[in-house]
Design a protein around this motif. Sequence first.
Motif, PDB file in Angstrom:
ATOM      1  N   ILE A 120       7.789  -7.242  -3.835  1.00 23.00           N
ATOM      2  CA  ILE A 120       7.697  -8.141  -2.687  1.00 23.00           C
ATOM      3  C   ILE A 120       8.902  -7.884  -1.793  1.00 23.00           C
ATOM      4  O   ILE A 120      10.044  -7.877  -2.249  1.00 23.00           O
ATOM      5  CB  ILE A 120       7.649  -9.612  -3.144  1.00 23.00           C
ATOM      6  N   GLU A 121       8.631  -7.656  -0.530  1.00 23.02           N
ATOM      7  CA  GLU A 121       9.695  -7.275   0.399  1.00 23.02           C
ATOM      8  C   GLU A 121      10.647  -8.433   0.679  1.00 23.02           C
ATOM      9  O   GLU A 121      11.864  -8.284   0.645  1.00 23.02           O
ATOM     10  CB  GLU A 121       9.085  -6.765   1.698  1.00 23.02           C
ATOM     11  N   ASN A 122      10.096  -9.586   0.990  1.00 19.64           N
ATOM     12  CA  ASN A 122      10.912 -10.776   1.271  1.00 19.64           C
ATOM     13  C   ASN A 122      10.355 -11.956   0.482  1.00 19.64           C
ATOM     14  O   ASN A 122       9.189 -12.312   0.651  1.00 19.64           O
ATOM     15  CB  ASN A 122      10.898 -11.114   2.765  1.00 19.64           C
TER      16      ASN A 122
ATOM     17  N   GLY B  23       0.793  -1.227   0.000  1.00 17.55           N
ATOM     18  CA  GLY B  23       0.000   0.000   0.000  1.00 17.55           C
ATOM     19  C   GLY B  23       0.815   1.261   0.000  1.00 17.55           C
ATOM     20  O   GLY B  23       0.336   2.316   0.425  1.00 17.55           O
ATOM     21  N   VAL B  24       2.045   1.202  -0.489  1.00 20.42           N
ATOM     22  CA  VAL B  24       2.945   2.365  -0.481  1.00 20.42           C
ATOM     23  C   VAL B  24       2.722   3.210  -1.742  1.00 20.42           C
ATOM     24  O   VAL B  24       2.648   2.671  -2.847  1.00 20.42           O
ATOM     25  CB  VAL B  24       4.415   1.905  -0.420  1.00 20.42           C
ATOM     26  N   PRO B  25       2.640   4.536  -1.621  1.00 17.13           N
ATOM     27  CA  PRO B  25       2.486   5.411  -2.801  1.00 17.13           C
ATOM     28  C   PRO B  25       3.830   5.610  -3.521  1.00 17.13           C
ATOM     29  O   PRO B  25       4.436   6.676  -3.482  1.00 17.13           O
ATOM     30  CB  PRO B  25       1.959   6.713  -2.200  1.00 17.13           C
ATOM     31  N   PHE B  26       4.300   4.560  -4.186  1.00 23.28           N
ATOM     32  CA  PHE B  26       5.620   4.563  -4.816  1.00 23.28           C
ATOM     33  C   PHE B  26       5.799   5.696  -5.817  1.00 23.28           C
ATOM     34  O   PHE B  26       6.848   6.347  -5.874  1.00 23.28           O
ATOM     35  CB  PHE B  26       5.876   3.233  -5.539  1.00 23.28           C
ATOM     36  N   GLU B  27       4.789   5.912  -6.655  1.00 21.89           N
ATOM     37  CA  GLU B  27       4.931   6.886  -7.738  1.00 21.89           C
ATOM     38  C   GLU B  27       5.036   8.307  -7.192  1.00 21.89           C
ATOM     39  O   GLU B  27       5.815   9.122  -7.702  1.00 21.89           O
ATOM     40  CB  GLU B  27       3.759   6.776  -8.720  1.00 21.89           C
TER      41      GLU B  27
ATOM     42  N   ASP C 244      16.500   1.171  -0.086  1.00 18.53           N
ATOM     43  CA  ASP C 244      16.344   1.655  -1.461  1.00 18.53           C
ATOM     44  C   ASP C 244      14.966   1.415  -2.083  1.00 18.53           C
ATOM     45  O   ASP C 244      14.812   1.388  -3.298  1.00 18.53           O
ATOM     46  CB  ASP C 244      17.452   1.120  -2.386  1.00 18.53           C
ATOM     47  N   GLN C 245      13.924   1.268  -1.267  1.00 17.08           N
ATOM     48  CA  GLN C 245      12.559   1.173  -1.785  1.00 17.08           C
ATOM     49  C   GLN C 245      11.627   1.994  -0.896  1.00 17.08           C
ATOM     50  O   GLN C 245      11.891   2.207   0.277  1.00 17.08           O
ATOM     51  CB  GLN C 245      12.073  -0.275  -1.841  1.00 17.08           C
ATOM     52  N   ALA C 246      10.508   2.432  -1.505  1.00 13.10           N
ATOM     53  CA  ALA C 246       9.514   3.234  -0.791  1.00 13.10           C
ATOM     54  C   ALA C 246      10.183   4.492  -0.231  1.00 13.10           C
ATOM     55  O   ALA C 246      10.963   5.125  -0.944  1.00 13.10           O
ATOM     56  CB  ALA C 246       8.832   2.401   0.292  1.00 13.10           C
ATOM     57  N   LEU C 247       9.914   4.855   1.018  1.00  9.47           N
ATOM     58  CA  LEU C 247      10.539   6.044   1.584  1.00  9.47           C
ATOM     59  C   LEU C 247      12.053   5.905   1.684  1.00  9.47           C
ATOM     60  O   LEU C 247      12.764   6.894   1.859  1.00  9.47           O
ATOM     61  CB  LEU C 247       9.951   6.346   2.964  1.00  9.47           C
ATOM     62  N   GLY C 248      12.549   4.676   1.557  1.00  6.54           N
ATOM     63  CA  GLY C 248      13.988   4.462   1.581  1.00  6.54           C
ATOM     64  C   GLY C 248      14.724   5.231   0.499  1.00  6.54           C
ATOM     65  O   GLY C 248      15.882   5.617   0.688  1.00  6.54           O
ATOM     66  N   VAL C 249      14.076   5.497  -0.653  1.00  2.52           N
ATOM     67  CA  VAL C 249      14.768   6.228  -1.724  1.00  2.52           C
ATOM     68  C   VAL C 249      15.009   7.677  -1.306  1.00  2.52           C
ATOM     69  O   VAL C 249      16.041   8.265  -1.656  1.00  2.52           O
ATOM     70  CB  VAL C 249      13.995   6.152  -3.058  1.00  2.52           C
TER      71      VAL C 249
ATOM     72  N   GLU D  88      20.249   1.896   6.192  1.00  7.80           N
ATOM     73  CA  GLU D  88      20.669   3.280   6.029  1.00  7.80           C
ATOM     74  C   GLU D  88      20.057   4.160   7.110  1.00  7.80           C
ATOM     75  O   GLU D  88      20.693   5.100   7.593  1.00  7.80           O
ATOM     76  CB  GLU D  88      20.279   3.791   4.646  1.00  7.80           C
ATOM     77  N   LEU D  89      18.830   3.849   7.504  1.00  6.94           N
ATOM     78  CA  LEU D  89      18.206   4.617   8.582  1.00  6.94           C
ATOM     79  C   LEU D  89      19.021   4.478   9.869  1.00  6.94           C
ATOM     80  O   LEU D  89      19.270   5.465  10.561  1.00  6.94           O
ATOM     81  CB  LEU D  89      16.769   4.152   8.805  1.00  6.94           C
ATOM     82  N   ALA D  90      19.435   3.252  10.168  1.00  5.89           N
ATOM     83  CA  ALA D  90      20.237   3.051  11.376  1.00  5.89           C
ATOM     84  C   ALA D  90      21.533   3.850  11.314  1.00  5.89           C
ATOM     85  O   ALA D  90      21.949   4.469  12.305  1.00  5.89           O
ATOM     86  CB  ALA D  90      20.525   1.563  11.551  1.00  5.89           C
ATOM     87  N   ARG D  91      22.179   3.848  10.155  1.00  4.75           N
ATOM     88  CA  ARG D  91      23.439   4.586  10.020  1.00  4.75           C
ATOM     89  C   ARG D  91      23.220   6.081  10.197  1.00  4.75           C
ATOM     90  O   ARG D  91      23.964   6.754  10.938  1.00  4.75           O
ATOM     91  CB  ARG D  91      24.062   4.313   8.646  1.00  4.75           C
ATOM     92  N   LEU D  92      22.205   6.628   9.534  1.00  2.00           N
ATOM     93  CA  LEU D  92      21.929   8.056   9.632  1.00  2.00           C
ATOM     94  C   LEU D  92      21.536   8.458  11.051  1.00  2.00           C
ATOM     95  O   LEU D  92      21.961   9.503  11.562  1.00  2.00           O
ATOM     96  CB  LEU D  92      20.813   8.441   8.652  1.00  2.00           C
ATOM     97  N   TYR D  93      20.749   7.630  11.695  1.00  4.02           N
ATOM     98  CA  TYR D  93      20.290   7.886  13.058  1.00  4.02           C
ATOM     99  C   TYR D  93      21.461   7.933  14.035  1.00  4.02           C
ATOM    100  O   TYR D  93      21.638   8.889  14.803  1.00  4.02           O
ATOM    101  CB  TYR D  93      19.295   6.789  13.432  1.00  4.02           C
ATOM    102  N   LEU D  94      22.310   6.924  13.972  1.00  2.00           N
ATOM    103  CA  LEU D  94      23.408   6.816  14.925  1.00  2.00           C
ATOM    104  C   LEU D  94      24.539   7.797  14.646  1.00  2.00           C
ATOM    105  O   LEU D  94      25.365   8.059  15.527  1.00  2.00           O
ATOM    106  CB  LEU D  94      23.942   5.383  14.940  1.00  2.00           C
ATOM    107  N   SER D  95      24.584   8.351  13.434  1.00  2.00           N
ATOM    108  CA  SER D  95      25.625   9.333  13.106  1.00  2.00           C
ATOM    109  C   SER D  95      25.140  10.769  13.255  1.00  2.00           C
ATOM    110  O   SER D  95      25.867  11.714  12.933  1.00  2.00           O
ATOM    111  CB  SER D  95      26.123   9.114  11.672  1.00  2.00           C
ATOM    112  N   GLY D  96      23.890  10.938  13.714  1.00  2.00           N
ATOM    113  CA  GLY D  96      23.375  12.278  13.965  1.00  2.00           C
ATOM    114  C   GLY D  96      22.805  12.985  12.764  1.00  2.00           C
ATOM    115  O   GLY D  96      22.510  14.187  12.820  1.00  2.00           O
TER     116      GLY D  96
END
Length: 272
Positions: free
Chosen positions: A241-243, A30-34, A58-63, A83-91
């Motif tokens: 498909i995610e997984n 249900g993600v608004p990809f476009e 690299d998908q959905a909000l990940g882009v 990438e979220l974990a990296r950005l979060y922990l690096s400030g």
Amino acid sequence: MNKLVASPAEAVADIGAGSVLAVGGFGLCGVPFELIDALLAQGTDGLTTISNNCGVDDQALGVLLYAGRIRRTISSFVGGNKELARLYLSGELEVELTPQGTLAERLRAGGAGIPAFYTPTGVGTMVADGGIPIRYDAQGEVVEVSRPKEVREFDGRQYVLETALTADFGLVRAAIGDRHGNLVFHESARNFNPLAGMAARVTIAEVEELVEPGEITPEDVHLPGVFVDRVVVVGGDRKPIENRTTRPRPAAGTADTAAPAAAGEEATGGAA
């Protein structure tokens, strides 16, 4: 009453830097990809996103996350995105973690004009007591944490006060919509989409199929057009498909009633 716009790019053209977005979807369902891709191409940055999860790698909000466009996210689950974990922990990213049901109710309350509500979820934890890291610095030190919340007792049970969430723009994906903005979501894609649509000042819907007004019976409408400002038709081909897991086909002549009939594959976390 005609809320149709010609393209996703036109639909998101006025989403400016620093906007707050409520985004539908759960995993990749249900993600608004476009609309997200159009926002990426547009270059908008400094965004705050409110969503169950902030996309996957690299998908959905990940882009948008990988492109450095998101400044803060208010989410329930963030474990599927390295990438979220990296950005979060690096400030480089602020993260406000909220229990999933509470996140849904905060959006619903925002759409209903209710400023706050009491819930037992989180009582006796850091959700109520405060101290959850929101922001780190470049050295990995915590520089901002969640604040304690009001706790009150009703009928012998404690409840924590949670505030409503609203957004500048809501991005949702529907299976069926009409030009008046009435929307129908397919099965599990009816996750955070109606709530994200309710909580936003301007809601933009990408729809797989457009029908004429009146073809959706009132009792089948999941999000009424009063909450929707723009509709763009995108088709229904894009459903990642995610997984994906696979297993060998059974040998010829061997009965295997548990195996999927077509390709010997089973998918989890798929998009509806």
